[in-house]
Design a protein around this motif. Structure first.
Motif, PDB file in Angstrom:
ATOM      1  N   PHE A   1       0.829  -1.208   0.000  1.00 33.81           N
ATOM      2  CA  PHE A   1       0.000   0.000   0.000  1.00 33.81           C
ATOM      3  C   PHE A   1       0.862   1.257   0.000  1.00 33.81           C
ATOM      4  O   PHE A   1       0.665   2.174  -0.807  1.00 33.81           O
ATOM      5  N   VAL A   2       1.860   1.326   0.885  1.00 37.22           N
ATOM      6  CA  VAL A   2       2.707   2.513   1.001  1.00 37.22           C
ATOM      7  C   VAL A   2       3.555   2.698  -0.257  1.00 37.22           C
ATOM      8  O   VAL A   2       3.693   3.817  -0.776  1.00 37.22           O
ATOM      9  N   ALA A   3       4.135   1.609  -0.769  1.00 39.37           N
ATOM     10  CA  ALA A   3       4.960   1.708  -1.968  1.00 39.37           C
ATOM     11  C   ALA A   3       4.134   2.166  -3.168  1.00 39.37           C
ATOM     12  O   ALA A   3       4.587   2.967  -3.982  1.00 39.37           O
ATOM     13  N   THR A   4       2.909   1.674  -3.269  1.00 39.06           N
ATOM     14  CA  THR A   4       2.037   2.080  -4.369  1.00 39.06           C
ATOM     15  C   THR A   4       1.635   3.539  -4.229  1.00 39.06           C
ATOM     16  O   THR A   4       1.542   4.277  -5.218  1.00 39.06           O
ATOM     17  N   ALA A   5       1.416   3.985  -2.993  1.00 35.63           N
ATOM     18  CA  ALA A   5       1.089   5.393  -2.762  1.00 35.63           C
ATOM     19  C   ALA A   5       2.240   6.293  -3.187  1.00 35.63           C
ATOM     20  O   ALA A   5       2.024   7.387  -3.723  1.00 35.63           O
ATOM     21  N   GLN A   6       3.463   5.844  -2.984  1.00 34.58           N
ATOM     22  CA  GLN A   6       4.628   6.642  -3.349  1.00 34.58           C
ATOM     23  C   GLN A   6       4.842   6.674  -4.859  1.00 34.58           C
ATOM     24  O   GLN A   6       5.143   7.719  -5.435  1.00 34.58           O
ATOM     25  N   ASP A   7       4.677   5.522  -5.511  1.00 35.29           N
ATOM     26  CA  ASP A   7       4.990   5.416  -6.937  1.00 35.29           C
ATOM     27  C   ASP A   7       3.796   5.669  -7.849  1.00 35.29           C
ATOM     28  O   ASP A   7       3.976   5.922  -9.040  1.00 35.29           O
ATOM     29  N   GLU A   8       2.574   5.553  -7.308  1.00 32.95           N
ATOM     30  CA  GLU A   8       1.340   5.673  -8.086  1.00 32.95           C
ATOM     31  C   GLU A   8       1.324   4.697  -9.246  1.00 32.95           C
ATOM     32  O   GLU A   8       0.717   4.941 -10.288  1.00 32.95           O
ATOM     33  N   ASN A   9       1.995   3.557  -9.053  1.00 30.98           N
ATOM     34  CA  ASN A   9       2.075   2.541 -10.100  1.00 30.98           C
ATOM     35  C   ASN A   9       2.413   1.210  -9.441  1.00 30.98           C
ATOM     36  O   ASN A   9       3.433   1.097  -8.751  1.00 30.98           O
ATOM     37  N   ILE A  10       1.582   0.206  -9.661  1.00 36.27           N
ATOM     38  CA  ILE A  10       1.767  -1.070  -8.972  1.00 36.27           C
ATOM     39  C   ILE A  10       3.004  -1.805  -9.468  1.00 36.27           C
ATOM     40  O   ILE A  10       3.676  -2.504  -8.702  1.00 36.27           O
ATOM     41  N   SER A  11       3.361  -1.627 -10.751  1.00 42.77           N
ATOM     42  CA  SER A  11       4.545  -2.308 -11.281  1.00 42.77           C
ATOM     43  C   SER A  11       5.816  -1.797 -10.619  1.00 42.77           C
ATOM     44  O   SER A  11       6.681  -2.582 -10.215  1.00 42.77           O
TER      45      SER A  11
ATOM     46  N   LEU B   1      -9.889   8.198   1.567  1.00 46.34           N
ATOM     47  CA  LEU B   1      -9.576   7.287   2.675  1.00 46.34           C
ATOM     48  C   LEU B   1      -8.102   6.911   2.649  1.00 46.34           C
ATOM     49  O   LEU B   1      -7.444   6.853   3.694  1.00 46.34           O
ATOM     50  N   GLY B   2      -7.562   6.652   1.454  1.00 42.73           N
ATOM     51  CA  GLY B   2      -6.151   6.300   1.340  1.00 42.73           C
ATOM     52  C   GLY B   2      -5.253   7.385   1.891  1.00 42.73           C
ATOM     53  O   GLY B   2      -4.266   7.107   2.586  1.00 42.73           O
ATOM     54  N   ARG B   3      -5.586   8.656   1.596  1.00 40.88           N
ATOM     55  CA  ARG B   3      -4.791   9.774   2.121  1.00 40.88           C
ATOM     56  C   ARG B   3      -4.878   9.845   3.644  1.00 40.88           C
ATOM     57  O   ARG B   3      -3.904  10.187   4.319  1.00 40.88           O
ATOM     58  N   GLN B   4      -6.037   9.510   4.181  1.00 41.86           N
ATOM     59  CA  GLN B   4      -6.223   9.587   5.635  1.00 41.86           C
ATOM     60  C   GLN B   4      -5.421   8.524   6.371  1.00 41.86           C
ATOM     61  O   GLN B   4      -4.866   8.780   7.442  1.00 41.86           O
ATOM     62  N   VAL B   5      -5.367   7.303   5.811  1.00 43.06           N
ATOM     63  CA  VAL B   5      -4.724   6.195   6.536  1.00 43.06           C
ATOM     64  C   VAL B   5      -3.246   6.040   6.197  1.00 43.06           C
ATOM     65  O   VAL B   5      -2.538   5.299   6.880  1.00 43.06           O
ATOM     66  N   ARG B   6      -2.772   6.716   5.157  1.00 52.01           N
ATOM     67  CA  ARG B   6      -1.367   6.549   4.776  1.00 52.01           C
ATOM     68  C   ARG B   6      -0.400   6.884   5.913  1.00 52.01           C
ATOM     69  O   ARG B   6       0.551   6.107   6.151  1.00 52.01           O
ATOM     70  N   PRO B   7      -0.571   8.009   6.642  1.00 53.63           N
ATOM     71  CA  PRO B   7       0.360   8.273   7.746  1.00 53.63           C
ATOM     72  C   PRO B   7       0.403   7.151   8.776  1.00 53.63           C
ATOM     73  O   PRO B   7       1.478   6.821   9.295  1.00 53.63           O
ATOM     74  N   GLN B   8      -0.748   6.560   9.079  1.00 51.06           N
ATOM     75  CA  GLN B   8      -0.776   5.465  10.050  1.00 51.06           C
ATOM     76  C   GLN B   8      -0.037   4.245   9.522  1.00 51.06           C
ATOM     77  O   GLN B   8       0.691   3.571  10.267  1.00 51.06           O
TER      78      GLN B   8
END
Length: 300
Positions: free
Chosen positions: A11-21, A62-69
């Motif tokens: 989840f965190v890596a995808t949030a950073q890269d905005e790309n699952i690959s 929701l993703g933005r809200q839970v990312r810090p946690q």
């Protein structure tokens, strides 16, 4: 527990890269495994953490809200793992620094940190204040050392050390020998400046309040050394941190211009995210910065 640390990593890596690959590659996973872990996390709680835009994934509200946690849970898990392995201070700290700090102050700090904590490391990213603040807010960086001012509800800024800008010119400039420059002198000059958004530009514009519409900016450059070379070549005058000019003044390739009627002082700051978990390496880096922040400014 209805989620795994691996799912949080995806989840965190995808949030950073905005790309699952790219996220999968960074985690040494197959794309199908990473996609499956992310899908399972969403399905287990019946939520959508990303909005799908073709191959690009953007965090949902929701993703933005839970990312810090999620970031903090992973950081605490890594800290726990380090404690079990006996490594008190290890891992990498992602540090952002603005240009003057990155080029003239950060490197000695990194050398001292590595000498004290050989199991830990520092990754340094140099950019302007606006970019560093955005990257700390987005958890791309653990901490920022910045020259400029900003407002962001998720970021905490604390004073680090004093600094001062200096107006300077080539030795042969017609005003180089003048005891003090007047406002009329300042308006007559051609200025070579840092780009808007940089801390140096912010301080310059604050100091020149009331004169800005009448100043002639002949060139805007993103790099301190490029500005110094342009001024040495006689293309105009500059205004940069005194820290970056000490060697040039000592060898005489540049000379300071005295502007006593204007206040060029400023505060360098340390920026952190309010919700960021501080592991041992980050705490030690922060403490080292604060220890070294009381040093005096170089003399003219």
């Amino acid at each position: 527990m209805r989620y795994s640390l691996r799912q949080l990593e995806v989840f965190v890596a995808t949030a950073q890269d905005e790309n699952i690959s790219r996220a999968a590659a960074g985690l040494a996973m197959s794309q199908s495994a990473a996609s499956g872990a992310l899908r399972e996390l969403e399905e287990q709680f019946g939520v959508q953490l990303f909005d799908r835009l073709g191959k690009r994934l953007r965090l949902s509200e929701l993703g933005r809200q839970v990312r810090p946690q999620a970031e903090n849970l992973l950081a605490q898990a890594r800290a726990f793992e380090q404690s079990l392995s006996g490594d008190e201070v290890s891992g990498r700290v992602q540090v952002g620094a603005t240009l003057t700090i990155g080029n003239y102050l950060a490197v000695p700090l990194i050398a001292l940190f590595r000498a004290r904590y050989p199991q830990a490391d520092i990754a340094l990213n140099v950019a302007n204040t606006k970019t560093i603040a955005e990257q700390v807010a987005g958890f791309e960086l653990d901490i920022g050392l910045v020259e400029g001012e900003f407002n962001h509800p998720d970021l905490e800024s604390r004073p680090w050390r004093d600094d001062e800008l200096t107006v300077f010119a080539a030795p042969g400039h017609p005003l180089a020998s003048k005891a003090a420059l007047s406002d009329r002198d300042l308006q007559s000059l051609g200025w070579i400046m840092r780009e808007p958004g940089s801390g140096t530009r912010q301080t310059f514009e604050r100091a020149m309040h009331g004169l800005l519409p009448d100043l002639r900016i002949v060139l805007e450059l993103q790099h301190t050394e490029a500005i110094k070379r342009a001024v040495e070549a006689g293309l105009g005058v500059g205004c940069l941190s005194r820290i970056s000019l000490v060697e040039a003044f000592a060898r005489g390739s540049l000379v300071p211009l005295q502007v006593p009627a204007r206040d060029f002082t400023r505060q360098l700051n340390i920026v952190t995210h309010r919700k960021k978990f501080h592991n041992a390496a980050l705490r030690c880096w922060l403490q080292l910065c604060l220890e070294q922040g009381s040093g005096t400014l170089p003399t003219r």
